[in-house]
Enzyme design. Structure first.
Site, PDB file in Angstrom:
ATOM      1  N   ASN A 248       0.829  -1.211   0.000  1.00 47.10           N
ATOM      2  CA  ASN A 248       0.000   0.000   0.000  1.00 47.10           C
ATOM      3  C   ASN A 248       0.863   1.261   0.000  1.00 47.10           C
ATOM      4  OD1 ASN A 248      -2.455  -1.475   0.182  1.00 47.10           O
ATOM      5  ND2 ASN A 248      -2.092  -1.757   2.367  1.00 47.10           N
TER       6      ASN A 248
ATOM      7  N   HIS B 174     -14.379  -1.198   5.941  1.00 49.08           N
ATOM      8  CA  HIS B 174     -13.291  -1.939   6.593  1.00 49.08           C
ATOM      9  C   HIS B 174     -13.715  -2.511   7.958  1.00 49.08           C
ATOM     10  CE1 HIS B 174      -9.234  -2.332   8.479  1.00 49.08           C
ATOM     11  NE2 HIS B 174      -8.835  -2.522   7.241  1.00 49.08           N
TER      12      HIS B 174
ATOM     13  N   GLU C 113     -16.127   4.785   3.073  1.00 48.61           N
ATOM     14  CA  GLU C 113     -14.727   5.021   2.741  1.00 48.61           C
ATOM     15  C   GLU C 113     -14.667   5.933   1.523  1.00 48.61           C
ATOM     16  OE1 GLU C 113     -12.561   1.323   2.315  1.00 48.61           O
ATOM     17  OE2 GLU C 113     -13.468   0.510   4.122  1.00 48.61           O
TER      18      GLU C 113
ATOM     19  N   SER D 152     -11.068  -0.191  -0.120  1.00 47.68           N
ATOM     20  CA  SER D 152      -9.770  -0.856  -0.065  1.00 47.68           C
ATOM     21  C   SER D 152      -9.693  -2.105  -0.925  1.00 47.68           C
ATOM     22  CB  SER D 152      -9.414  -1.196   1.381  1.00 47.68           C
ATOM     23  OG  SER D 152     -10.418  -1.985   1.966  1.00 47.68           O
TER      24      SER D 152
ATOM     25  N   ASP E 192     -13.677   7.410   5.740  1.00 47.49           N
ATOM     26  CA  ASP E 192     -12.347   6.835   5.940  1.00 47.49           C
ATOM     27  C   ASP E 192     -11.553   6.988   4.636  1.00 47.49           C
ATOM     28  OD1 ASP E 192     -10.118   5.269   6.323  1.00 47.49           O
ATOM     29  OD2 ASP E 192     -11.201   3.472   6.962  1.00 47.49           O
TER      30      ASP E 192
ATOM     31  N   HIS F 292      -7.108   5.018   1.848  1.00 46.14           N
ATOM     32  CA  HIS F 292      -6.417   4.807   0.569  1.00 46.14           C
ATOM     33  C   HIS F 292      -6.340   6.081  -0.262  1.00 46.14           C
ATOM     34  CE1 HIS F 292      -6.031   0.554   1.290  1.00 46.14           C
ATOM     35  NE2 HIS F 292      -7.197   0.672   1.885  1.00 46.14           N
TER      36      HIS F 292
ATOM     37  N   LYS G  88      -0.088   3.964   4.813  1.00 46.97           N
ATOM     38  CA  LYS G  88      -0.190   3.511   3.425  1.00 46.97           C
ATOM     39  C   LYS G  88       0.529   4.507   2.511  1.00 46.97           C
ATOM     40  CE  LYS G  88      -3.859   0.451   4.538  1.00 46.97           C
ATOM     41  NZ  LYS G  88      -5.253   0.286   4.898  1.00 46.97           N
TER      42      LYS G  88
HETATM   43  C1  LIG Z   1      -5.733  -0.227   6.185  1.00 48.24           C
HETATM   44  C2  LIG Z   1      -7.047   0.356   6.526  1.00 48.24           C
HETATM   45  C3  LIG Z   1      -7.317   0.797   7.819  1.00 48.24           C
HETATM   46  C4  LIG Z   1      -6.373   0.546   8.962  1.00 48.24           C
HETATM   47  O1  LIG Z   1      -5.240   1.342   8.884  1.00 48.24           O
HETATM   48  P1  LIG Z   1      -3.894   0.860   9.610  1.00 48.24           P
HETATM   49  O2  LIG Z   1      -3.110   2.116   9.777  1.00 48.24           O
HETATM   50  O3  LIG Z   1      -3.264  -0.132   8.722  1.00 48.24           O
HETATM   51  O4  LIG Z   1      -4.306   0.262  10.933  1.00 48.24           O
HETATM   52  C5  LIG Z   1      -8.526   1.423   8.036  1.00 48.24           C
HETATM   53  N1  LIG Z   1      -9.429   1.603   7.053  1.00 48.24           N
HETATM   54  C6  LIG Z   1      -9.203   1.166   5.818  1.00 48.24           C
HETATM   55  C7  LIG Z   1     -10.231   1.393   4.769  1.00 48.24           C
HETATM   56  C8  LIG Z   1      -8.011   0.521   5.498  1.00 48.24           C
HETATM   57  O5  LIG Z   1      -7.803   0.058   4.282  1.00 48.24           O
END
Ligand SMILES: *Cc1c(COP(=O)(O)O)cnc(C)c1O
Length: 403
Positions: free
Chosen positions: A62, A148, A192, A196, A221, A224, A246
């Site tokens: 990522n 997620h 989101e 993801s 969220d 990404h 990421k």
């Molecule tokens: C990876 C991810 C998270 C968690 O983030 P980390 O910093 O890896 O704990 C939360 N939400 C989504 C949509 C993700 O892809």
């Protein structure tokens, strides 16, 4: 459970029982083709992986912008390590709030057009803790079907009623609100920005309108985000969450919202309060990565261009992000395909239920600024060969088809 002294299982029996339980449970997931296992990856190169014998090209990370290895990012981490030490030493509310937090949070707030930001230990802890702190019994959480796991875990912990709307289907969300908004105190819509596992974008503007109409809050969220994508209107989103782990190549998570909101979360989120602050170097590298992004905005374009090169080659719909799902259906077929690609020097992740809905097991390809044209051509060739050998035809990558 309470045992009288005489019926207490002996220590040996207990151990045996646990081992047996775990072994049998693993056999079952193995049978379903769903067993997970760790593999060691040296991570010396942004997208090439060496296993001691052979070098592989990875499309499974990522690190979309190749910032994990940027010299300015690494230098910032080294300096922070020397100056502030390896760890934060305590939670932020005790003595772990080292001086790198303030500039990092100011920058994150500005990035999202908000007056406040709060950095957590990870993206998982951010969503989990924020939702559980905001919502409670008598409240309603409406979440997109594909959000997620950490959002769902936070919703469950909160004790609020959780309802799911069909993926990116604002009308369905509206129906649910119309039917039940009146029965709850607060309502939170959660989605989101870029999904993801599918790489598609949420209809943020229509969700903002919906939230206003039904007196709900909207949380998005953006884990990404930061790669070039249809810009989500930042206007009207109550809470942005995201990760430093990421595209920013570091570690940690954050929310950005109005200052009273982030202050409320600081006072109430248990995953924030009861956990040690980030290592100073993690804050320093995230901050440096944000600075690099400002100085080198072209980094954000390339991952999308590479993703389109692959979708065009397989006549799949163009994605809106650096994430390309290659949906094959069954979990075993997805695993087999990824194994064959590995045989040809390419690493991709096979994503299986329960991470994605049943019968939508897939390869999840991710593209990075650090991939060369040759890397991507090698992927296209290997994928063509493996699909041919397995006699597989691809389902469209569009999430809408199964949501
Ligand atoms: C990876 C991810 C998270 C968690 O983030 P980390 O910093 O890896 O704990 C939360 N939400 C989504 C949509 C993700 O892809």
């Amino acid at each position: 459970m309470c045992f009288a002294q005489s019926e207490m299982p002996t220590k040996k029996e207990t151990m045996h029982g646990l081992t047996q339980f775990c072994t049998e449970s693993l056999q079952e997931v193995e049978r379903l083709g769903l067993r997970r296992a760790l593999r060691e990856v040296d991570g010396m190169h942004p997208v090439e992986v060496y296993d001691g014998e052979k070098t592989f090209i990875s499309f499974a990370g990522n690190d979309y912008l190749g910032l994990r290895h940027h010299p300015a990012v690494i230098r910032a981490g080294q300096q922070a390590l020397y100056r502030y030490g390896a760890g934060a030493g305590a939670s932020r509310l005790v003595t772990g709030n080292h001086p790198l937090y303030a500039p990092l949070e100011a920058r994150l707030a500005a990035l999202k057009g908000q007056t406040g930001a709060l950095v957590f230990g990870s993206g998982y802890l951010t969503n989990f803790g924020t939702i559980a702190a905001l919502m409670g019994e008598g409240d309603l959480i409406l979440a997109d079907k594909l959000v997620h796991a950490c959002i769902l875990d936070g919703a469950q912990l909160s004790g609020a009623e959780l309802k799911r709307f069909r993926h990116n289907d604002t009308r369905h969300a509206e129906t649910l609100l119309r039917q039940s908004r009146g029965s709850y105190r607060h309502a939170l819509i959660v989605t989101e920005h870029i999904f993801s596992m599918d790489g598609d974008c949420a209809p943020i503007a229509s969700l903002v309108a919906l939230a206003r109409e039904y007196d709900a809050w909207l949380m998005v969220d953006d884990a990404h985000g930061l790669v070039s994508a249809p810009a989500a209107s930042e206007e009207g989103v109550d809470i942005w969450s995201g990760t430093l782990s990421k595209a920013l190549g570091s570690y940690g998570g954050y929310i950005a919202a109005a200052a009273p909101v982030t202050d409320y979360i600081l006072n109430n989120a248990r995953s924030f309060i009861f956990s040690t602050g980030l290592p100073p170097a993690a804050c320093a590298t995230a901050l440096a990565a944000l600075e690099v992004l400002d100085a080198e905005p072209q980094r954000r374009e390339r991952p999308l261009e590479l993703a389109w090169r692959v979708t065009d080659a397989f006549r799949l719909p163009r994605v809106a992000s650096a994430i390309v799902p290659i949906i094959v259906g069954g979990a075993k077929a997805a695993v087999e395909l990824s194994k064959r690609l590995k045989g040809q020097g390419i690493i991709v992740s096979a994503i299986r239920p329960p991470t994605v809905p049943p019968q939508t097991a897939r390869l999840r390809l991710t593209f990075s600024y650090a991939h060369t044209d040759q890397h991507v051509d090698a992927l296209i060739d290997a994928l063509k060969t493996a699909l041919g050998e397995m006699n597989l035809t691809l389902k469209s990558g569009a999430a809408a088809e199964y949501a």
